[in-house]
Design a protein around this motif. Structure first.
Motif, PDB file in Angstrom:
ATOM      1  N   TRP A  40      -2.426  -1.801  -3.658  1.00  0.00           N
ATOM      2  CA  TRP A  40      -2.419  -0.940  -5.000  1.00  0.00           C
ATOM      3  C   TRP A  40      -1.016  -0.630  -5.306  1.00  0.00           C
ATOM      4  O   TRP A  40      -0.138  -1.183  -4.612  1.00  0.00           O
ATOM      5  N   PHE A  41      -0.909  -0.057  -6.601  1.00  0.00           N
ATOM      6  CA  PHE A  41       0.487   0.227  -6.924  1.00  0.00           C
ATOM      7  C   PHE A  41       0.171   1.872  -7.632  1.00  0.00           C
ATOM      8  O   PHE A  41      -0.893   2.308  -7.650  1.00  0.00           O
ATOM      9  N   SER A  42       1.483   2.488  -7.755  1.00  0.00           N
ATOM     10  CA  SER A  42       1.274   3.809  -7.949  1.00  0.00           C
ATOM     11  C   SER A  42       1.653   3.878  -9.423  1.00  0.00           C
ATOM     12  O   SER A  42       2.641   3.344 -10.177  1.00  0.00           O
ATOM     13  N   SER A  43       1.145   4.752 -10.234  1.00  0.00           N
ATOM     14  CA  SER A  43       1.521   5.408 -11.508  1.00  0.00           C
ATOM     15  C   SER A  43       0.990   6.587 -12.010  1.00  0.00           C
ATOM     16  O   SER A  43      -0.055   7.087 -11.147  1.00  0.00           O
ATOM     17  N   GLY A  44       1.598   7.247 -12.938  1.00  0.00           N
ATOM     18  CA  GLY A  44       1.490   8.632 -13.209  1.00  0.00           C
ATOM     19  C   GLY A  44       0.311   8.587 -14.241  1.00  0.00           C
ATOM     20  O   GLY A  44       0.552   8.062 -15.160  1.00  0.00           O
ATOM     21  N   ASN A  63       0.731  -0.992   0.080  1.00  0.00           N
ATOM     22  CA  ASN A  63       0.045  -0.261  -0.143  1.00  0.00           C
ATOM     23  C   ASN A  63       1.043   1.233   0.004  1.00  0.00           C
ATOM     24  O   ASN A  63       0.577   2.319   0.824  1.00  0.00           O
ATOM     25  N   VAL A  64       1.870   1.186  -0.731  1.00  0.00           N
ATOM     26  CA  VAL A  64       2.888   2.410  -0.731  1.00  0.00           C
ATOM     27  C   VAL A  64       2.553   3.348  -2.069  1.00  0.00           C
ATOM     28  O   VAL A  64       2.496   2.834  -3.170  1.00  0.00           O
ATOM     29  N   THR A  65       1.928   4.426  -1.879  1.00  0.00           N
ATOM     30  CA  THR A  65       1.502   5.370  -2.916  1.00  0.00           C
ATOM     31  C   THR A  65       2.932   6.240  -3.061  1.00  0.00           C
ATOM     32  O   THR A  65       3.402   6.853  -2.065  1.00  0.00           O
ATOM     33  N   ILE A  66       3.075   6.716  -4.464  1.00  0.00           N
ATOM     34  CA  ILE A  66       3.977   7.738  -4.885  1.00  0.00           C
ATOM     35  C   ILE A  66       2.960   8.737  -5.310  1.00  0.00           C
ATOM     36  O   ILE A  66       2.188   8.275  -6.249  1.00  0.00           O
ATOM     37  N   TRP A  67       2.650   9.875  -4.542  1.00  0.00           N
ATOM     38  CA  TRP A  67       1.988  10.895  -5.206  1.00  0.00           C
ATOM     39  C   TRP A  67       2.472  12.178  -6.060  1.00  0.00           C
ATOM     40  O   TRP A  67       3.697  12.485  -5.671  1.00  0.00           O
ATOM     41  N   GLY A  68       2.069  12.347  -7.248  1.00  0.00           N
ATOM     42  CA  GLY A  68       2.535  13.517  -7.927  1.00  0.00           C
ATOM     43  C   GLY A  68       3.488  13.478  -8.774  1.00  0.00           C
ATOM     44  O   GLY A  68       3.554  12.467  -9.786  1.00  0.00           O
ATOM     45  N   ASN A  69       4.501  14.369  -8.853  1.00  0.00           N
ATOM     46  CA  ASN A  69       5.648  14.352  -9.956  1.00  0.00           C
ATOM     47  C   ASN A  69       6.704  13.409  -9.588  1.00  0.00           C
ATOM     48  O   ASN A  69       6.955  13.263  -8.584  1.00  0.00           O
ATOM     49  N   LYS A 104       1.421   0.144   4.595  1.00  0.00           N
ATOM     50  CA  LYS A 104       1.377  -0.955   5.435  1.00  0.00           C
ATOM     51  C   LYS A 104       2.688  -1.843   5.524  1.00  0.00           C
ATOM     52  O   LYS A 104       3.388  -2.090   4.589  1.00  0.00           O
ATOM     53  N   ILE A 105       2.960  -2.145   6.780  1.00  0.00           N
ATOM     54  CA  ILE A 105       4.138  -3.335   6.877  1.00  0.00           C
ATOM     55  C   ILE A 105       3.289  -4.669   7.668  1.00  0.00           C
ATOM     56  O   ILE A 105       2.854  -4.571   8.602  1.00  0.00           O
ATOM     57  N   ASN A 106       3.453  -5.901   7.062  1.00  0.00           N
ATOM     58  CA  ASN A 106       2.755  -6.999   7.604  1.00  0.00           C
ATOM     59  C   ASN A 106       1.267  -6.826   7.695  1.00  0.00           C
ATOM     60  O   ASN A 106       0.512  -7.271   8.716  1.00  0.00           O
ATOM     61  N   GLY A 107       0.429  -5.847   6.726  1.00  0.00           N
ATOM     62  CA  GLY A 107      -0.733  -5.561   6.937  1.00  0.00           C
ATOM     63  C   GLY A 107      -0.878  -4.420   8.055  1.00  0.00           C
ATOM     64  O   GLY A 107      -2.305  -4.290   8.225  1.00  0.00           O
ATOM     65  N   VAL A 108      -0.046  -4.085   8.762  1.00  0.00           N
ATOM     66  CA  VAL A 108      -0.235  -3.111   9.865  1.00  0.00           C
ATOM     67  C   VAL A 108       0.354  -1.666   9.267  1.00  0.00           C
ATOM     68  O   VAL A 108       1.123  -1.509   8.878  1.00  0.00           O
ATOM     69  N   PRO A 109      -0.509  -0.592   9.856  1.00  0.00           N
ATOM     70  CA  PRO A 109      -0.131   0.971   9.402  1.00  0.00           C
ATOM     71  C   PRO A 109       1.272   0.959   9.918  1.00  0.00           C
ATOM     72  O   PRO A 109       1.936   0.572  10.868  1.00  0.00           O
ATOM     73  N   VAL A 110       1.973   1.395   8.882  1.00  0.00           N
ATOM     74  CA  VAL A 110       3.570   1.772   9.155  1.00  0.00           C
ATOM     75  C   VAL A 110       3.795   2.419  10.209  1.00  0.00           C
ATOM     76  O   VAL A 110       4.647   2.253  10.908  1.00  0.00           O
ATOM     77  N   LYS A 111       3.010   3.425  10.421  1.00  0.00           N
ATOM     78  CA  LYS A 111       3.279   4.425  11.752  1.00  0.00           C
ATOM     79  C   LYS A 111       3.171   3.593  13.120  1.00  0.00           C
ATOM     80  O   LYS A 111       3.668   4.049  13.977  1.00  0.00           O
ATOM     81  N   LYS A 112       2.467   2.588  12.926  1.00  0.00           N
ATOM     82  CA  LYS A 112       2.450   1.630  14.095  1.00  0.00           C
ATOM     83  C   LYS A 112       3.645   0.584  14.264  1.00  0.00           C
ATOM     84  O   LYS A 112       4.075   0.269  15.556  1.00  0.00           O
ATOM     85  N   VAL A 113       4.432   0.371  12.944  1.00  0.00           N
ATOM     86  CA  VAL A 113       5.567  -0.321  13.127  1.00  0.00           C
ATOM     87  C   VAL A 113       6.876   0.353  13.180  1.00  0.00           C
ATOM     88  O   VAL A 113       7.836   0.336  14.180  1.00  0.00           O
TER      89      VAL A 113
END
Ligand code: NDP
Length: 330
Positions: A262-266, A180-186, A199-208
């Motif tokens: 998901w995946f990121s794309s411009g 679930n890593v998004t790159i936003w923008g340019n 997420k890391i192992n399905g847990v929000p990154v901020k909790k890990v």
């Protein structure tokens, strides 16, 4: 056997293509039962190098590689193309202004957009790699009004991969645990690598990773500047990892996205659910059913931290668009 798929790679004599073409020919991208025709688009200046690359491909005896052709005229090379991987572009020379680079490369992508519009398959998928890739993709799609704008992508997958790598290293996990890593923008230093929804192992990154300062400053900057640091160290820009990320980007469109990820794309912003300005190419979270198409993910959280930074990268893209108004017909 499936019927032959026609794939164009521009800048075929360049560094990225030297990795990418052999991956395409081997079957690791479109699958072991998918015969492929590779059309190499180059420039007059490097025509001989193009011939050399074609010779290497032929000499590799790939069973799936049924045709290799080369050319410098996009109206010939793009004929009936189902994929166009637009890697070729001029690098930014010493002292060159960004506006000058936008103009030089913009001309290339305006011409290629017109050629795609005239001769490519109506369902062609276009991935723009040559920089500045977001704005080049915008120019390309504006010059190809008969091909859906949704079929055009600017490559930000390398940035996503870099972000995943940094999060995995920090958390001490293998990188396949990061999702679930998004790159936003340019695809530039204003890009926003999103740790808020990751997420890391399905847990929000901020909790890990509880070191918020690291996430907000070090992680963000490290991903934004990774390309530049690599050039400093290696003396050239990333080629192998870029080719890998192009493969990842294509595979994300032709295989169903794992549930919940998901995946990121411009992609073109018209109708986007995040309040991002319309009529630009902006990296966002996408999902695919595996049919080559995608839909935007709707339920991502844009908090104040992200919102502020999204505005900055959006403003940069709007400014780039203004510089190339003469190439987009506006
Ligand atoms: P190279 O300079 O090695 O190769 C580019 C090739 O493109 C050259 O062979 C060049 O030929 C050719 N070319 C130039 N103009 C045209 C044209 N009009 N039509 C077809 N071919 C053309 O560069 P790289 O392979 O290292 O990088 C290619 C692009 O990818 C660059 O713009 C780079 O900034 C970008 N990039 C994007 C990334 C991303 O994540 N989006 C990551 C890394 C790089 P000639 O000899 O005539 O100049």
């Amino acid at each position: 056997w499936k019927s032959l798929i026609r794939v164009v790679v521009s800048g075929a004599a360049g560094m990225i293509s030297n990795h990418l073409l052999f991956k395409l020919a081997s079957g690791e991208v479109f699958g072991p039962d998918q015969p492929i025709a590779l059309r190499l688009l180059g420039s007059e200046r490097s025509y001989q190098a193009l011939e050399g690359v074609a010779m290497e491909l032929e000499d590799s005896l790939y069973p799936l590689l049924r045709e290799v052709s080369i050319g410098v005229n996009p109206y010939d090379v793009f004929e009936d193309a189902e994929w166009a991987l637009l890697v070729g572009a001029k690098p930014r020379g010493p002292g060159m202004e960004r506006a000058a680079l936008l103009d030089i490369n913009g001309q290339i992508f305006a011409e290629q957009g017109k050629a795609l519009n005239a001769v490519a398959s109506r369902s062609v998928k276009v991935m723009v790699v040559g920089n500045p890739c977001n704005t080049n993709a915008l120019i390309c799609l504006k010059n190809a009004p008969n091909i859906p704008a949704k079929n055009f992508h600017a490559l930000t997958r390398l940035d996503e991969n870099r972000a995943k790598c940094q999060l995995a290293l920090k958390a001490g996990v293998f990188y396949d645990k990061v999702s679930n890593v998004t790159i936003w923008g340019n695809h530039s230093t204003t890009q926003v690598p999103d740790f808020v929804n990751a997420k890391i192992n399905g847990v929000p990154v901020k909790k890990v990773i509880t070191d918020t300062k690291w996430l907000e400053q070090e992680f963000t900057e490290r991903v934004q500047k990774r390309g530049g640091v690599l050039i400093q160290k290696w003396g050239r820009s990333s080629a192998a990892s870029t080719a890998v990320s192009i493969v990842d980007g294509i595979r994300s469109l032709i295989t169903p996205t794992p549930e919940g990820d998901w995946f990121s794309s411009g992609v073109y912003t018209n109708g986007n659910p995040y309040g991002i300005a319309e009529d630009i190419v902006f990296s966002m979270p996408c999902r695919s059913k595996g049919d080559g198409d995608y839909e935007l993910v709707k339920d991502v959280v844009i908090d104040d931290f992200l919102r502020e930074r999204l505005k900055k990268t959006e403003a940069e893209l709007i400014a780039e668009k203004r510089c190339v108004a003469h190439l987009t017909g506006e």
